[in-house]
Design a protein around this motif. Structure first.
Motif, short mmCIF file in Angstrom:
data_model
loop_
_atom_site.label_atom_id
_atom_site.label_comp_id
_atom_site.label_asym_id
_atom_site.label_seq_id
_atom_site.Cartn_x
_atom_site.Cartn_y
_atom_site.Cartn_z
N PHE A 78 0.81 -1.22 0.00
CA PHE A 78 0.00 0.00 0.00
C PHE A 78 0.85 1.27 0.00
O PHE A 78 0.31 2.37 0.11
N SER A 79 2.17 1.14 -0.14
CA SER A 79 3.05 2.30 0.00
C SER A 79 2.86 3.32 -1.13
O SER A 79 3.16 4.50 -0.94
N ARG A 88 -4.49 4.36 1.66
CA ARG A 88 -3.62 3.44 2.39
C ARG A 88 -4.26 3.04 3.73
O ARG A 88 -4.24 1.87 4.11
#
Length: 236
Positions: A157-158, A165
């Motif tokens: 999710f970066s 996120r």
């Protein structure tokens, strides 16, 4: 659920050797600087990188010599690896059958999980027609459809904006609890550990440098911010 015993591989930058245990249902966040070996650890567990020595045990089974597809785990990368020419429904079906030929019970399972993860309105779209968060939601749902006891997440999710996120972290936490999954997630964010982790593992220079709760880490049990370069501010 997971035991890694003196696991190592050929790595040109530095020697790597990992030993750790993860209990069934435990959620572990793996922290550490870039190049420390975090992703290598996950790829060794999954079998995408062959081990030169050591063992991997999952659910009391020695899987060290098994191909990745034979190991009882699912892995989600930062790049979601969706098939661009297949619809969301077809990409999800691959989690249940490589030929996408589903039984009535499998179709029911797919439909139920797609509803749970908010994908029903998107089922006929192609990946290119989805946002980054939607694509990662599809990839996570496909992992869960495989119904494996161990879930490995490599900074999935970066690349998302902070709101998306956080949404994905909440969804991951809920689904792990509901499905009693064991989670090992690589992250650069201390906030991920604060939100998800039962325990934090710090990797530095190719080995396990520290293990403990995020509360211990936050209270300064180890100066992770200076030693390992972890971002400890609010989602910077």
């Amino acid at each position: 659920m997971l035991t890694v015993n003196q696991l190592s591989c050929d790595y040109p930058q530095q020697p790597l050797s990992f030993t750790l245990s993860v209990a069934a249902g435990e959620r572990i966040v793996v922290l550490g600087p870039s190049g420390a070996g975090k992703s290598t650890l996950l790829n060794l567990i999954a079998g995408f990188i062959p081990a030169t020595q050591g063992e991997v045990w999952i659910a009391e089974q020695n899987v060290t010599s098994l191909a990745p597809a034979k190991r009882p785990l699912s892995m989600l990368f930062q790049e979601n690896n969706l098939f661009t020419h297949l619809s969301v429904r077809q990409n999800l079906a691959l989690g249940l059958s490589p030929a996408m030929r589903l039984s009535p019970s499998q179709k029911e399972k797919l439909q139920a999980l797609a509803e749970r993860t908010g994908l029903l309105p998107l089922m006929d779209r192609l990946p290119a027609q989805l946002s980054g968060g939607q694509r990662q939601r599809v990839a996570l749902t496909r992992c869960l459809l495989r119904d494996q006891p161990l879930l490995l997440l490599d900074e999935p999710f970066s690349a998302l904006d902070p709101a998306l996120r956080q949404e994905m972290l909440v969804l991951t936490q809920e689904l792990c609890r509901e499905n009693r999954l064991t989670l090992v997630m690589v992250s650069h964010q201390f906030s991920d550990a604060r939100f998800l982790a039962d325990r934090c593992i710090l990797i530095d220079q190719g080995k396990l440098a520290w293990s403990g709760t995020w509360q211990q880490l936050e209270k300064g049990d180890i100066d992770a911010a200076k030693v390992l370069g972890i971002r400890r501010t609010n989602d910077q």
